[in-house]
Design a protein around this motif. Structure first.
Motif, PDB file in Angstrom:
ATOM      1  N   HIS A 193       0.841  -1.249  -0.035  1.00 14.94           N
ATOM      2  CA  HIS A 193      -0.013  -0.043  -0.186  1.00 14.94           C
ATOM      3  C   HIS A 193       0.899   1.188  -0.112  1.00 14.94           C
ATOM      4  O   HIS A 193       1.877   1.236   0.598  1.00 14.94           O
ATOM      5  CB  HIS A 193      -0.871  -0.235   1.205  1.00 14.94           C
ATOM      6  CG  HIS A 193      -1.824  -1.049   1.327  1.00 14.94           C
ATOM      7  ND1 HIS A 193      -3.041  -1.195   0.476  1.00 14.94           N
ATOM      8  CD2 HIS A 193      -1.930  -2.226   1.877  1.00 14.94           C
ATOM      9  CE1 HIS A 193      -3.646  -2.184   0.733  1.00 14.94           C
ATOM     10  NE2 HIS A 193      -2.781  -2.964   1.717  1.00 14.94           N
ATOM     11  N   CYS A 204      -4.320   5.970  -0.559  1.00 18.24           N
ATOM     12  CA  CYS A 204      -3.090   4.685  -1.090  1.00 18.24           C
ATOM     13  C   CYS A 204      -2.845   5.242  -2.222  1.00 18.24           C
ATOM     14  O   CYS A 204      -3.746   5.428  -3.399  1.00 18.24           O
ATOM     15  CB  CYS A 204      -4.069   3.504  -0.791  1.00 18.24           C
ATOM     16  SG  CYS A 204      -2.936   2.294  -1.453  1.00 18.24           S
ATOM     17  N   HIS A 234      -0.717   3.295  -4.292  1.00 14.41           N
ATOM     18  CA  HIS A 234      -0.060   1.973  -4.986  1.00 14.41           C
ATOM     19  C   HIS A 234      -1.092   1.166  -5.010  1.00 14.41           C
ATOM     20  O   HIS A 234      -1.917   0.691  -4.373  1.00 14.41           O
ATOM     21  CB  HIS A 234       0.837   1.181  -4.065  1.00 14.41           C
ATOM     22  CG  HIS A 234       2.002   0.609  -4.752  1.00 14.41           C
ATOM     23  ND1 HIS A 234       2.940   1.038  -5.518  1.00 14.41           N
ATOM     24  CD2 HIS A 234       1.650  -0.793  -5.052  1.00 14.41           C
ATOM     25  CE1 HIS A 234       3.373   0.008  -6.032  1.00 14.41           C
ATOM     26  NE2 HIS A 234       2.929  -1.154  -5.780  1.00 14.41           N
ATOM     27  N   PHE A 235      -1.565   0.879  -6.410  1.00 12.32           N
ATOM     28  CA  PHE A 235      -2.722   0.090  -6.832  1.00 12.32           C
ATOM     29  C   PHE A 235      -2.706  -1.221  -6.305  1.00 12.32           C
ATOM     30  O   PHE A 235      -1.801  -2.061  -6.477  1.00 12.32           O
ATOM     31  CB  PHE A 235      -2.987  -0.009  -8.516  1.00 12.32           C
ATOM     32  CG  PHE A 235      -4.176   0.140  -8.808  1.00 12.32           C
ATOM     33  CD1 PHE A 235      -5.164  -1.194  -8.636  1.00 12.32           C
ATOM     34  CD2 PHE A 235      -4.843   1.167  -9.473  1.00 12.32           C
ATOM     35  CE1 PHE A 235      -6.470  -0.858  -9.164  1.00 12.32           C
ATOM     36  CE2 PHE A 235      -6.157   1.189  -9.853  1.00 12.32           C
ATOM     37  CZ  PHE A 235      -7.143   0.146  -9.554  1.00 12.32           C
ATOM     38  N   CYS A 236      -3.560  -1.632  -5.265  1.00 11.42           N
ATOM     39  CA  CYS A 236      -3.406  -2.692  -4.510  1.00 11.42           C
ATOM     40  C   CYS A 236      -4.696  -3.586  -4.607  1.00 11.42           C
ATOM     41  O   CYS A 236      -4.731  -4.674  -4.314  1.00 11.42           O
ATOM     42  CB  CYS A 236      -3.443  -2.053  -2.908  1.00 11.42           C
ATOM     43  SG  CYS A 236      -4.698  -1.051  -2.667  1.00 11.42           S
ATOM     44  N   HIS A 265      -8.969   0.084  -4.591  1.00 10.99           N
ATOM     45  CA  HIS A 265      -7.826   1.001  -4.247  1.00 10.99           C
ATOM     46  C   HIS A 265      -8.099   2.321  -4.243  1.00 10.99           C
ATOM     47  O   HIS A 265      -7.691   3.062  -3.246  1.00 10.99           O
ATOM     48  CB  HIS A 265      -6.600   0.697  -5.286  1.00 10.99           C
ATOM     49  CG  HIS A 265      -5.757   1.855  -5.544  1.00 10.99           C
ATOM     50  ND1 HIS A 265      -4.897   1.767  -4.602  1.00 10.99           N
ATOM     51  CD2 HIS A 265      -5.616   2.622  -6.570  1.00 10.99           C
ATOM     52  CE1 HIS A 265      -4.024   3.149  -4.957  1.00 10.99           C
ATOM     53  NE2 HIS A 265      -4.603   3.386  -6.287  1.00 10.99           N
ATOM     54  N   MET A 307      -9.524   3.451  -1.023  1.00  8.16           N
ATOM     55  CA  MET A 307      -8.811   3.146   0.125  1.00  8.16           C
ATOM     56  C   MET A 307      -8.101   4.606   0.703  1.00  8.16           C
ATOM     57  O   MET A 307      -7.340   5.127   0.145  1.00  8.16           O
ATOM     58  CB  MET A 307      -7.730   2.140  -0.132  1.00  8.16           C
ATOM     59  CG  MET A 307      -6.942   1.659   1.189  1.00  8.16           C
ATOM     60  SD  MET A 307      -5.849   0.529   0.712  1.00  8.16           S
ATOM     61  CE  MET A 307      -4.838   0.437   2.378  1.00  8.16           C
TER      62      MET A 307
END
Ligand code: RUQ
Ligand code: CUA
Ligand code: CA
Length: 637
Positions: free
Chosen positions: A583, A618, A620-622, A626, A629
């Motif tokens: 993340h 967030c 960072h593509f999680c 995402h 988030m």
């Protein structure tokens, strides 16, 4: 891969910079009084051969993996880069002395603690100049513990953990400027059980007043250079050795007994003409066992406020070989690289201003230290003429050396044994086996596993300083070229050109099974880990601790309330356990952006200045959610 000249109609017409550089550099050297013989360059140079297109070994099919890692320094970018070879794919950039938004290097409290801060908490330095990166050893090959890399600007040594490929320590060297050459030892010189790296040796290129506190500014004759030994495990400076002359590149022996540095300024000069005055310079050898005995016996001084013990390795104090700590072996004028052959027998110094390479036999250096060799120079067992501007040498494990020729824009392959035979007087042998053009002006060249006993002679990477006409132009500064050559046959074959963001220097090519990484951290390795038990927000005066957890696709607190003027420390632990489920955490208008990998903890400290609502999100593509988030940071007036 054929070398093509731009057609006259091309928008890009580049004058032959290679010719220009070759001539002007030669002229410069000639006016400075350098003696450059040309007899080493008689062999025909050949144009770059096209690689066999049908079976291009650098083409790694989609889904397939490279067979080697290359760890390369990034020069004034201040980082270390990781490539896959032979494809040349970029795998990672490891921030070290620089800052990196994606990683949050230079943003998180943990990275700032490694990089070093001023009393106000800001970073002491944000720039670095990495030249030489080398792995730690066990039994003469890489052991996947660490990489070490220098910072020439601020004279710091950094360590990178191989398992996470992250920097974990940075050590400043006291009383040193221009820290350039670095090499880890390969084992202990005395204790047979310690067959792995415990020391890192660091050379200093620039003379400075000792200590550098304003004294002796008008009298460079009093200035000096210190060789430093850093403990690989603690990263503390164990000891230093004052020498005559300077140090540039470094090498260490496989038996742990010797470290050596090339010296282009044996003259101890402070100007260009002075540094080129002597016909020969030197490679200075350090007798590690004797130096450490002298340290133990307290035959030391200290310099300025530094507590590091310093021994005297200068010529005058080391006249008797039987007690000498250092041995100065005369080599070609203003030498550059020094590289250890994988059979453990020789160090090869590249001549730079001399068209030669000097082969020094380590057993003979030890003989000199024992009082059994007449002169230091008698340890030289070969000095072949190889071409113009030799800089660095790599090896294939079959007795051949590959030296970069900066002025000739070539890599020259030569046989160490034949060079030794020639030096002994055999006029019939020809040590030069092959030459290959590279594009252009190569600096470092390094071969697969070439700095280990497992040198396998498959690939050679030529780090070229100029790419000129090889790539689409991108403004005034062209990319650098990294060219990969197949060195498995009699003749070198150019396989591929890769671009490199300026400016890479040295590197090492490591077989992939010699690298062991871990994908998921252990939460308890982080003393400040946030768990369900200690998560939440806590205030002490204007200091606020925000303890947050991430688990896709949410942060543990949807709302975080603080006040203007607070000093907020946000600690984030990633509770996801899935490999690669990282993340990011950004706070708009607070200059905060970092990532936290599975099971890791990272923290940031910042001041709140303006009332308002800020979405912590967030980066960072999680997860499919995402974008959702995020948490609200509410700063109350
Ligand atoms: S030195 S191009 Cu910084 Cu490695 Cu020779
Ligand atoms: Cu978490 Cu994107
Ligand atoms: Ca010199």
């Amino acid at each position: 891969m054929k070398r093509t000249k731009p057609a006259p109609t091309d928008a890009i017409t580049v004058p032959s910079r290679r010719d220009f550089l070759g001539k002007s550099a030669l002229a410069g050297m000639a006016t400075a009084g350098a003696v450059i013989g040309l007899s080493g360059c008689k062999e025909d140079s050949k144009a770059a051969k096209p690689a066999a297109a049908a079976a291009d070994p650098t083409h790694i099919a989609p889904g397939q993996l490279d067979t080697y890692y290359a760890f390369i320094s990034a020069g004034h970018a201040g980082e270390v880069r990781v490539l896959g070879l032979p494809s040349g794919r970029t795998l990672k950039r490891i921030p070290v002395f620089n800052t990196d938004c994606m990683v949050g290097w230079g943003t998180t409290n943990e990275s700032k603690a490694v990089m070093g801060t001023k009393p106000d908490g800001s970073l002491q330095y944000t720039t670095g100049d990495t030249h030489h990166v080398h792995g730690s050893y066990k039994d003469g090959t890489y052991d996947s513990r660490w990489l070490f890399v220098n910072d020439k600007i601020h004279s710091r040594l950094a360590r990178i953990r191989m398992d996470t490929m992250e920097c974990d320590k940075i050590t400043p060297l006291p009383n040193v400027m221009g820290f350039h050459g670095i090499f880890p030892d390969k084992r202990d010189p005395v204790d047979a059980a310690i067959n792995y790296t415990t020391r890192v040796f660091c050379g200093a290129e620039f003379h400075i007043p000792l200590p550098n506190d304003g004294r002796d500014l008008d009298d460079p004759s009093k200035w000096g250079c210190l060789f430093s030994c850093v403990d690989a495990a603690t990263m503390e400076v164990r000891w230093q050795c004052r020498i005559d002359g300077n140090m540039e590149l470094m090498a260490t022996s496989y038996d742990g007994k010797l470290a050596a540095a090339t010296q282009y300024n044996t003259e101890n000069a402070a100007d260009l003409a002075g540094m080129m005055a002597a016909e020969r310079d030197a490679c200075v050898f350090f007798h590690i066992e004797r130096i450490e005995a002298a340290i133990k016996a307290g035959k030391t001084t200290t310099i300025g406020s530094s507590k590091v013990p310093v021994v005297d390795g200068r010529v005058a104090a080391n006249g008797d070989p039987k007690t000498a700590l250092t041995c100065y072996v005369p080599v070609g004028k203003n030498p550059h690289g020094v590289n250890a052959s994988p059979d453990g027998k020789y160090f090869v110094c590249a001549g730079k201003l001399s068209p030669t390479a000097t082969v020094i036999e380590l057993a003979k250096v030890m003989q000199w230290f024992a009082g059994d060799l007449k002169t230091q120079r008698d340890s030289v067992v070969a000095e072949p003429e190889i071409g113009l501007g030799p800089l660095h040498t790599a090896f294939d494990g079959r007795g051949n050396a590959y030296t970069s020729l900066f002025l000739d824009s070539q890599v020259v392959k030569w046989s160490v044994d034949l060079a030794i035979a020639q030096f002994k007087g055999d006029k019939t042998v020809k040590p030069i086996l092959d030459r290959h053009d590279v594009h252009y002006q190569p600096g470092h060249g390094y071969s697969s596993m070439g700095e280990t006993k497992e040198a396998d002679g498959k690939y050679f990477n030529s780090g070229n300083k100029f790419s000129k006409d090889r790539f689409l132009p991108v403004g005034p500064l062209h990319p650098e070229t990294e060219q990969i050559l197949d060195i498995s046959g009699d003749k070198m074959v150019l396989l591929a050109d890769h671009t490199a963001y300026p400016e890479p220097h040295d590197g090492c090519i490591v077989r992939r099974d010699r690298v062991k990484t871990r994908q998921v951290a252990t939460m308890t390795d982080f003393p400040n880990a946030v768990t369900a038990e200690n998560a939440g927000i806590e205030r002490k005066g204007n200091k606020v601790s925000v303890r947050l957890m991430s688990q896709a696709p949410a942060f543990s607190m949807p709302v975080i309330k603080v006040k203007v003027g607070d000093e907020v420390t946000l600690t984030l632990t990633n509770h996801d356990k899935v490999e690669d489920l990282t993340h990011g955490c950004a706070i708009p208008f607070h200059n905060i952006n970092f990532i936290v990998n599975p099971q890791e903890t990272r923290s940031v400290t910042f001041k709140t200045e303006h009332a308002g609502a800020y979405w912590i999100y967030c980066t960072h593509f999680c997860h499919a959610l995402h974008l959702e988030m995020r948490s609200r940071l509410l700063v109350e007036a």
